[in-house]
Design a protein around this motif. Structure first.
Motif, PDB file in Angstrom:
ATOM      1  N   GLY A  13     -28.032  26.028 -52.892  1.00  0.00           N
ATOM      2  CA  GLY A  13     -27.574  26.356 -51.547  1.00  0.00           C
ATOM      3  C   GLY A  13     -28.712  26.211 -50.567  1.00  0.00           C
ATOM      4  O   GLY A  13     -29.867  26.048 -50.961  1.00  0.00           O
ATOM      5  N   ASP A  36     -19.359  28.530 -47.249  1.00  0.00           N
ATOM      6  CA  ASP A  36     -19.834  28.037 -48.552  1.00  0.00           C
ATOM      7  C   ASP A  36     -18.798  27.269 -49.363  1.00  0.00           C
ATOM      8  O   ASP A  36     -19.100  26.777 -50.448  1.00  0.00           O
ATOM      9  N   ARG A  39     -19.850  23.517 -50.478  1.00  0.00           N
ATOM     10  CA  ARG A  39     -20.892  23.351 -51.504  1.00  0.00           C
ATOM     11  C   ARG A  39     -20.406  23.855 -52.873  1.00  0.00           C
ATOM     12  O   ARG A  39     -20.786  23.328 -53.909  1.00  0.00           O
ATOM     13  N   LYS A  42     -17.934  21.183 -54.368  1.00  0.00           N
ATOM     14  CA  LYS A  42     -18.691  19.994 -54.772  1.00  0.00           C
ATOM     15  C   LYS A  42     -19.411  20.226 -56.108  1.00  0.00           C
ATOM     16  O   LYS A  42     -19.390  19.378 -56.988  1.00  0.00           O
ATOM     17  N   GLN A  43     -20.029  21.396 -56.243  1.00  0.00           N
ATOM     18  CA  GLN A  43     -20.878  21.616 -57.415  1.00  0.00           C
ATOM     19  C   GLN A  43     -20.100  21.999 -58.674  1.00  0.00           C
ATOM     20  O   GLN A  43     -20.591  21.787 -59.778  1.00  0.00           O
TER      21      GLN A  43
END
Ligand code: ZN
Length: 217
Positions: A13, A36, A39, A42-43
């Protein structure tokens, strides 16, 4: 994602370690603020998540929970005493249970209680005080602890500083006395690895114990 231990990852992050999101086994733990979502999605792509769990119902920990659960079709788990706040999009701001508006609400599929089996060998610990239903995740076999905001790894507003208790104003920690009891409980476990809600991972149980020992009774 950075692997911290067997079956435990910390999502990257920006700023680094500002608001921490973990994966334990196949469960996403916490979901940061409303900002958030991107992210996280995506991860965790391809990770095969089975559920999303919270350490506690604060806007920097379940801010993107509704969005992530909807996007990935995950059931949401949280501590029993925080379920009302999550299901109504609130946060608890006083010992008496007074609430303010919080992040988008989401139904709670499982209410976690002390001793529940969680994932990847972790069990649920009741660690109330910072919120009424704050829980931590503990794996005794390698002494790994994900402790949410029972203690902070640093000052999350300055992104530096020593291990400390969360701010004691009622708005931040409705029941400071209970949170200090929870802090003493987690320090007594002598965790080899601590994943905080804010701040870098800690691999030094004596440092946690020293910070907790300084807290007023
Ligand atoms: Zn927090």
């Amino acid at each position: 994602m950075q692997q911290l231990a067997d079956d435990v990852w910390l999502l990257s992050g920006f700023p680094r370690f500002g608001v921490n999101v973990y994966v334990i086994g196949d469960v996403l733990v916490d979901a940061g603020t409303r900002l958030d979502k991107g992210r996280i999605l995506k991860q965790v792509r391809g990770h095969g998540l089975r559920a999303h769990a919270l350490t506690h119902a604060d806007p920097d920990h379940y801010g993107s929970s509704h969005a992530v659960c909807d996007a990935l079709n995950l059931p949401l788990w949280c501590g029993d005493a925080d379920a009302y706040a999550v299901e109504h999009g609130k946060l608890v701001v006083s010992k008496g249970g007074r609430m303010l508006p919080g992040p988008p609400a989401h139904p709670v599929a499982r209410r976690l209680r002390e001793g529940d089996e969680f994932a990847a060998g972790f069990v649920v610990l009741d660690t109330p005080g910072h919120t009424p239903g704050h829980v931590s995740y503990w794996r005794e076999s390698d002494r790994t602890l994900i402790c949410g905001d029972v203690m902070w790894g640093w000052n999350p507003f300055l992104l530096r500083g020593p291990i400390r208790e969360p701010f004691t104003a009622q708005l931040f920690t409705p029941d400071v006395t209970r949170n200090r009891e929870s802090a003493r409980r987690i320090a007594a476990l002598e965790p080899a690895l601590v994943g905080f809600g804010h701040g870098p991972p800690l691999r030094d149980p004596a440092k946690l114990a020293a910070a907790v020992a300084k807290l007023p009774a």
